[in-house]
Design a protein around this motif. Structure first.
Motif, PDB file in Angstrom:
ATOM      1  N   GLY A  98       0.793  -1.224   0.000  1.00  0.00           N
ATOM      2  CA  GLY A  98       0.000   0.000   0.000  1.00  0.00           C
ATOM      3  C   GLY A  98       0.823   1.271   0.000  1.00  0.00           C
ATOM      4  O   GLY A  98       0.272   2.374   0.149  1.00  0.00           O
ATOM      5  N   GLU A  99       2.120   1.138  -0.229  1.00  0.00           N
ATOM      6  CA  GLU A  99       3.007   2.306  -0.158  1.00  0.00           C
ATOM      7  C   GLU A  99       2.598   3.376  -1.170  1.00  0.00           C
ATOM      8  O   GLU A  99       2.320   3.075  -2.330  1.00  0.00           O
ATOM      9  CB  GLU A  99       4.455   1.874  -0.420  1.00  0.00           C
ATOM     10  N   GLY A 100       2.552   4.619  -0.725  1.00  0.00           N
ATOM     11  CA  GLY A 100       2.173   5.727  -1.587  1.00  0.00           C
ATOM     12  C   GLY A 100       0.673   5.935  -1.678  1.00  0.00           C
ATOM     13  O   GLY A 100       0.223   6.944  -2.231  1.00  0.00           O
ATOM     14  N   ILE A 101      -0.093   5.003  -1.141  1.00  0.00           N
ATOM     15  CA  ILE A 101      -1.547   5.097  -1.173  1.00  0.00           C
ATOM     16  C   ILE A 101      -2.118   5.260   0.232  1.00  0.00           C
ATOM     17  O   ILE A 101      -3.052   6.028   0.456  1.00  0.00           O
ATOM     18  CB  ILE A 101      -2.148   3.844  -1.845  1.00  0.00           C
ATOM     19  N   ALA A 102      -1.512   4.544   1.179  1.00  0.00           N
ATOM     20  CA  ALA A 102      -2.020   4.571   2.557  1.00  0.00           C
ATOM     21  C   ALA A 102      -0.873   4.414   3.540  1.00  0.00           C
ATOM     22  O   ALA A 102       0.163   3.809   3.218  1.00  0.00           O
ATOM     23  CB  ALA A 102      -3.037   3.457   2.768  1.00  0.00           C
TER      24      ALA A 102
END
Length: 211
Positions: free
Chosen positions: A192-196
Motif C-alpha cells: 500500500g506504499e504511496g496510497i495509505a
C-alpha cells in the motif's frame, strides 16, 4: 457469536485506542464496565475486546443491527455520560465499516475469546485512495492465505473513505513473522506504499459480549 462474512448485513464498528502500557488494563476494565450499559441498547449485537500483545492498543470489534441504531446510541447524551471513565484516555480511532473481502481456511470466521492470535492492519488514507487500497488488498489477500498459520483475513472499508482494516486470525506469531518476510508484506516497500499509511499490532481476544 460474531461472524465475519460478506453476506453479513450487520453494521460493523471498529474502535481502536492507543494507550500507555501502564493504562491498558485500566482501559479494558473501563470498557467492560460501559459495555454492561451498551449491551442493553436497541440494535446492539456484539462487542469483542482485543488487547495488543505489545501493551499499547485496545480494540473493540462491535456489531450493530443497523447504522441508524448505532448512531442513536452514540447520540444518546444520557448513555454517553456513563462512558465518562473512557474520556480520561486518548480519543480512539472510531469508524463504521463494511466488509469488502474475506478469505478463510475454516469456513465463516468467528471471533471467540482465546482462540486465535489476531492482528488489525490499520490503513489510513485520503478518501480518493480508498478504492485503490481495496483493489490492492483483494489482489494480495489470496497469496497471503497460502502462508501456513494464517486462518482468515477479512478486509473492511470505513464508510467515510479514510480507513481500510484487515482483521486477520493466526494460529501462531511465527507464521506472521514469516509473512512479513514476503515481498509486499514487510515494512520495506509494503503493497500500500504511496496510497495509505499502515501500522499493525497483534492482539488477543480478552472479552466478548453478545445479545
Amino acid at each position: 457469536m460474531t461472524t465475519l462474512s460478506l453476506d453479513n448485513k450487520l453494521t460493523t464498528v471498529i474502535i481502536i485506542f492507543t494507550v500507555e502500557t501502564s493504562q491498558q488494563d485500566d482501559l479494558i476494565a473501563a470498557i467492560k464496565e460501559f459495555l454492561e450499559t451498551v449491551k442493553t441498547q436497541p440494535g446492539f449485537v456484539s462487542a469483542n475486546l482485543h488487547k495488543s500483545t505489545d501493551g499499547v492498543k485496545v480494540a473493540n470489534y462491535a456489531q450493530w443491527a443497523s447504522t441508524a441504531e448505532f448512531e442513536a446510541f452514540r447520540n444518546n447524551v444520557e448513555i454517553q455520560k456513563k462512558a465518562e471513565k473512557l474520556f480520561t484516555f486518548d480519543r480512539p480511532d472510531s469508524h463504521v465499516y463494511e466488509i469488502v473481502t474475506c478469505e478463510s481456511k475454516v469456513g465463516t470466521p468467528e471471533i471467540k475469546e482465546g482462540e486465535y492470535l489476531t492482528h488489525f492492519a490499520e490503513f489510513s488514507m485520503k478518501p480518493e485512495n480508498q478504492p485503490k487500497m481495496i483493489e490492492l488488498a483483494k489482489e494480495h489477500v489470496k497469496p497471503a492465505m497460502e502462508q501456513p498459520g494464517l486462518i482468515s483475513a477479512t478486509f473492511h472499508r470505513s464508510l467515510d473513505g479514510t480507513r481500510v482494516i484487515n482483521y486477520g486470525q493466526w494460529s501462531n506469531q511465527e507464521a506472521i513473522e514469516q509473512l512479513t518476510k514476503q515481498p509486499g508484506f514487510g515494512k520495506a516497500a509494503p503493497y500500500g506504499e504511496g496510497i495509505a499509511d499502515n501500522e499493525y499490532h497483534l492482539y488477543e481476544v480478552v472479552h466478548v459480549v453478545k445479545t
